[in-house]
Design an enzyme around this catalytic site. Structure first.
Site, PDB file in Angstrom:
ATOM      1  CB  VAL A  67      -0.981   0.022   1.196  1.00  0.00           C
ATOM      2  CG1 VAL A  67      -1.942  -1.150   1.126  1.00  0.00           C
ATOM      3  CG2 VAL A  67      -0.243   0.060   2.527  1.00  0.00           C
ATOM      4  CE1 TYR A 159      -0.828   0.894  14.423  1.00  0.00           C
ATOM      5  CE2 TYR A 159      -1.152   1.570  16.702  1.00  0.00           C
ATOM      6  CZ  TYR A 159      -1.515   0.791  15.622  1.00  0.00           C
ATOM      7  OH  TYR A 159      -2.564  -0.088  15.730  1.00  0.00           O
TER       8      TYR A 159
END
Length: 263
Positions: A67, A159
């Site tokens: 991705v 994250y």
């Protein structure tokens, strides 16, 4: 094991689906009748998972998809649409989570870039490629996998920022896609027993005590939530965040326990 057929005739693409939440979601949608393209950056692991699901009579294919690469994401979406004749569901599950350094000022740019590029920008790339197909299906749905890290502080700066960004993207894309008949929602899991926690049983046991429902999550818990939001049962739901965290962010179990211990 569900025996519903909410996804009969539907086609779905799931990223980061070789294991954990992605694999459980692929199994759940396929059990409910969907044809699923299971994608992952690890083609061998993706094929093993797909083969195991096909052994159970489920309509699952595997394909490599990175991705972080626009061409790879677009090729995966095109393959799903060409193979299945349509694309009805996109599940953005691929992510990167790099452990923090001891001090914030020592964090390298590469950590930030990798985690955001995979977790947030990767979902953006897949949504961009899939949206025309989802709109054409007349029942398109995007479900992204967020995290409690995007809501509260549980560490992992990059994250967590990426997961918080997914929540914002969910809202803005929901508004943009609604006139085209595409719904966009987010599932926010707490701690889930996946391969990311392998060899960390003591930590999982310690974390479990913080969950009001008395356990950490399982991949199937998250897959069930994804299946609901992707299905017509959620036909009037878009732009929402469904928290699936055993009560972690609603109840301060540590505070309650501290008070109880001195009462």
């Amino acid at each position: 094991m569900t025996d519903t057929t909410r996804f009969t005739g539907h086609a779905a693409l799931i990223t980061g689906a070789a294991r954990g939440i992605g694999a459980a979601t692929a199994a759940r949608l396929a059990r409910e009748g969907a044809r699923v393209l299971l994608t992952d950056v690890d083609p061998d692991a993706a094929e093993r998972t797909a083969e195991a699901l096909r052994g159970r009579g489920l309509a699952v294919e595997a394909r490599v998809c990175d991705v972080t690469d626009r061409a790879s994401a677009e090729a995966a979406v095109a393959h799903a649409a060409d193979t299945f004749g349509a694309l009805d569901v996109l599940v953005n599950n691929a992510y990167s989570c790099t452990p923090d350094t001891g001090r914030f000022e020592d964090e390298p740019d590469t950590t930030w870039a990798r985690d955001l590029d995979t977790t947030l920008t990767g979902a953006y790339r897949c949504c961009r490629a899939a949206l025309p197909h989802l709109a054409a299906s007349g029942r398109g749905a995007i479900v992204s996998i967020g995290s409690v890290n995007g809501v509260q502080d549980f560490g992992n700066h990059a994250y967590s920022a990426a997961k918080a960004g997914l929540a914002s993207l969910t809202r803005t894309l929901a508004g943009h896609a609604a006139p085209r008949g595409v719904r966009v929602n987010l599932v926010v899991p707490g701690t889930v027993r996946t391969t990311a926690w392998e060899g960390r049983d003591a930590q999982l046991a310690a974390v479990r005590r913080l969950y009001p429902l008395g356990r950490v999550g399982e991949p199937d818990d998250i897959a069930a939530a994804v299946a609901f939001l992707a299905s017509r049962d959620a036909a009037w739901i878009t732009g929402t965040t469904l928290t699936v965290d055993g009560g972690l962010t609603a109840v301060n179990a540590g505070f309650r326990q501290a008070v109880a211990e001195v009462t």
